[in-house]
Design a protein around this motif. Structure first.
Motif, PDB file in Angstrom:
ATOM      1  N   PRO A   1       0.859  -1.182   0.000  1.00 22.15           N
ATOM      2  CA  PRO A   1       0.000   0.000   0.000  1.00 22.15           C
ATOM      3  C   PRO A   1       0.900   1.238   0.000  1.00 22.15           C
TER       4      PRO A   1
ATOM      5  N   TYR B   1      -3.160   6.129  -3.235  1.00 18.95           N
ATOM      6  CA  TYR B   1      -3.956   5.133  -3.966  1.00 18.95           C
ATOM      7  C   TYR B   1      -5.442   5.451  -3.853  1.00 18.95           C
TER       8      TYR B   1
ATOM      9  N   PRO C   1      -9.217   3.601  -5.477  1.00 20.15           N
ATOM     10  CA  PRO C   1      -9.828   2.625  -6.368  1.00 20.15           C
ATOM     11  C   PRO C   1     -10.173   3.302  -7.697  1.00 20.15           C
TER      12      PRO C   1
ATOM     13  N   THR D   1      -3.749   4.487  -9.316  1.00 25.06           N
ATOM     14  CA  THR D   1      -4.805   3.488  -9.283  1.00 25.06           C
ATOM     15  C   THR D   1      -4.365   2.242 -10.034  1.00 25.06           C
TER      16      THR D   1
ATOM     17  N   SER E   1      -6.367  -7.720  -6.874  1.00 26.97           N
ATOM     18  CA  SER E   1      -6.951  -8.060  -5.578  1.00 26.97           C
ATOM     19  C   SER E   1      -6.438  -7.066  -4.548  1.00 26.97           C
ATOM     20  N   ASP E   2      -7.353  -6.466  -3.819  1.00 26.33           N
ATOM     21  CA  ASP E   2      -6.994  -5.533  -2.748  1.00 26.33           C
ATOM     22  C   ASP E   2      -6.897  -6.344  -1.464  1.00 26.33           C
TER      23      ASP E   2
ATOM     24  N   ARG F   1      -5.368  -5.418   1.408  1.00 25.23           N
ATOM     25  CA  ARG F   1      -4.855  -4.547   2.462  1.00 25.23           C
ATOM     26  C   ARG F   1      -5.373  -4.938   3.834  1.00 25.23           C
TER      27      ARG F   1
ATOM     28  N   PHE G   1      -1.413  -5.195  -2.556  1.00 24.77           N
ATOM     29  CA  PHE G   1      -2.273  -5.412  -3.711  1.00 24.77           C
ATOM     30  C   PHE G   1      -1.643  -6.551  -4.495  1.00 24.77           C
TER      31      PHE G   1
END
Length: 127
Positions: free
Chosen positions: A53, A57, A59, A76, A112-113, A115, A122
């Protein structure tokens, strides 16, 4: 392999109707390439990238709604986007068009996030 990774985003300039590439370099990333056989029997390159992260950032839906002047301050990840293995601070339109020939790069197929896990990151899969 541990390496910096460059996220390339395209900012559309309505005045010139051109897309300007903007680069965000992330450090502490992992880049791994494998080969597999596709359903049709052809060899296929698959790239797995882990990105830590990093500040700025957003989405993609949020980033896309920003005014053009603010987009360059953020980064992003989206399907179809480009990631480069290594640190690239800037690209011209011509350099962006020739990325496949000049840099180790991939086109994002899935993001895929992750976090919310103990080692936040990510995960990007591409080819």
């Amino acid at each position: 392999m541990q390496t910096p990774v460059t996220v390339v985003m395209l900012l559309h300039d309505a005045a010139t109707e051109a897309d300007q590439p903007v680069c965000k370099v992330l450090t502490g990333c992992s880049w791994r390439e494998t080969r597999r056989t596709s359903a049709s029997g052809d060899p296929q390159r698959v790239v797995h990238i882990r990105l830590p992260p990093a500040p700025g950032y957003l989405p993609y839906p949020q980033w896309a709604r920003l005014p053009p002047a603010e987009k360059a301050a953020h980064w992003t990840l989206k399907r179809g986007g480009k990631l480069l293995c290594g640190a690239v601070r800037s690209l011209t339109e011509a350099e962006y068009a020739a990325l496949e020939k000049t840099h180790i790069c991939c086109t994002v197929a899935d993001v895929s996030d992750d976090r919310g896990v103990p080692l936040p990151h990510f995960h990007v899969e591409g080819s």
